[in-house]
Design an enzyme around this catalytic site. Structure first.
Site, short mmCIF file in Angstrom:
data_model
loop_
_atom_site.label_atom_id
_atom_site.label_comp_id
_atom_site.label_asym_id
_atom_site.label_seq_id
_atom_site.Cartn_x
_atom_site.Cartn_y
_atom_site.Cartn_z
N GLU A 1 0.84 -1.21 0.00
CA GLU A 1 0.00 0.00 0.00
C GLU A 1 0.88 1.25 0.00
OE1 GLU A 1 -2.96 1.02 -0.27
OE2 GLU A 1 -4.40 -0.57 0.25
N ASN B 1 -10.17 4.90 2.26
CA ASN B 1 -9.26 4.67 1.14
C ASN B 1 -9.42 5.79 0.11
OD1 ASN B 1 -7.40 2.40 1.04
ND2 ASN B 1 -9.19 1.09 1.36
N ASP C 1 -10.19 0.80 -3.82
CA ASP C 1 -9.16 0.84 -2.78
C ASP C 1 -8.38 2.14 -2.95
OD1 ASP C 1 -6.95 0.21 -1.01
OD2 ASP C 1 -7.43 -1.91 -1.24
#
Length: 308
Positions: A15, A154, A215
């Site tokens: 991430e 997100n 996301d």
């Protein structure tokens, strides 16, 4: 357009990638692995830095105009490191119960504040929130709540003109947008920017009929929003009006977050996940968890630096 695989060991849940223009290096995190990574993409070398808890997001930092380490959102608060591998100094302690909540997706805004949303791990109610931290000019650090009504924060991004802020809630398959006044840090006129159908009843990974959920995200210089569609195996390019301009297949079922890098910001990087994924999926997508890259025609926006 074809994806290349970065020569690095896969993350459990990659991430928060960003390209550091001064260092010419790509940074990203592995949340369950509790590490921050950075890669010299020209040499293929990777350095890793262990964290005391899950890093939800990171951003490069500057002090007095000079590049100076990172700002890091960990489970229990937002921390400052003046150098790679250096001491973690707490800037702002989280106000949430760390047994059920942690910081997740975050970035610095165009004026140098750091924003981070939270993730409510039981996922049975929309208890996650979005916060902003302003330390510019010696300000005393204090978290300011900016939005709520989410379960997993997100998709944070700002438009090129810094007039719109975007934020997604992954489980609700929704990206929201607000008008944003950069100077006052005020958000107004909340609205749905894009939304997708939820997961069909009985759907299992590998079945057709589900396009994933939003996301992490990145913004290009034309104001197009790139959304990683977790479990959808695709990256979507959305216009400023929320229309799908392009669908880019990804060699992983679970893309997590894109960013732009390289000197011309025309290299699109993408982190992915493999943590807790089914064995058949990992067999079908053996590079799950790796960072991928491809060349694009429209450059992205450069990373924003946290300023203190």
């Amino acid at each position: 357009m074809t994806w290349q695989t970065l020569a690095a060991a896969p993350s459990g849940l990659g991430e928060s990638p960003f390209w550091h223009p001064d260092e010419q290096m790509l940074y990203w995190i592995d949340i369950p692995g509790q590490h921050i990574h950075r890669c010299n993409v020209f040499m293929g070398t990777v350095e890793s830095w262990a964290m005391p808890s899950e890093p939800g997001s990171i951003a490069p930092a500057r002090s007095a105009g000079e590049a100076s380490g990172l700002v890091i959102a960990l489970r229990d608060g937002i921390y400052r490191a003046r150098e790679w591998g250096g001491e973690l100094r707490l800037l702002a302690k989280a106000g949430h119960d760390t047994a059920t909540m942690r910081f997740n997706d975050g970035k610095a805004d165009p004026l140098g504040r750091f924003w981070a949303g939270t993730m409510y791990e039981p996922r049975d109610k929309a208890a996650a929130e979005l916060f902003s931290l302003d330390c510019r000019g010696g300000r005393a650090p204090a978290l300011e709540r900016k939005a709520g009504g989410a379960t997993i924060a997100n998709g944070l991004a700002w438009s090129p003109d810094a007039a719109t802020v975007y934020w997604s809630d992954t489980p609700s398959h929704t990206i929201r947008a607000w008008d944003w006044d950069a100077g006052s840090n005020a958000m107004a006129r909340p609205r749905v920017f894009a939304q997708w159908p939820g997961k069909p009843d009985g759907w299992q990974p590998g079945m057709p009929g589900y396009g994933g959920r939003p996301d992490g995200a990145a913004m290009d210089s034309e104001g197009n929003y790139y959304a990683a569609m977790f479990e959808g195996g695709r990256l979507l390019k959305l216009s400023p009006a929320g229309q799908v301009l392009a669908e880019i297949a990804v060699p992983a079922r679970c893309p997590t977050m894109p960013c732009f890098g390289g000197d011309d910001l025309k290299t699109l990087y993408l982190t992915t996940a493999r943590h807790n994924r089914p064995a058949q999926e990992l067999q079908d997508y053996p590079d799950s968890g790796c960072v991928f890259s491809m060349q694009v025609d429209v450059p992205g926006l450069p990373v924003n630096f946290f300023q203190d």
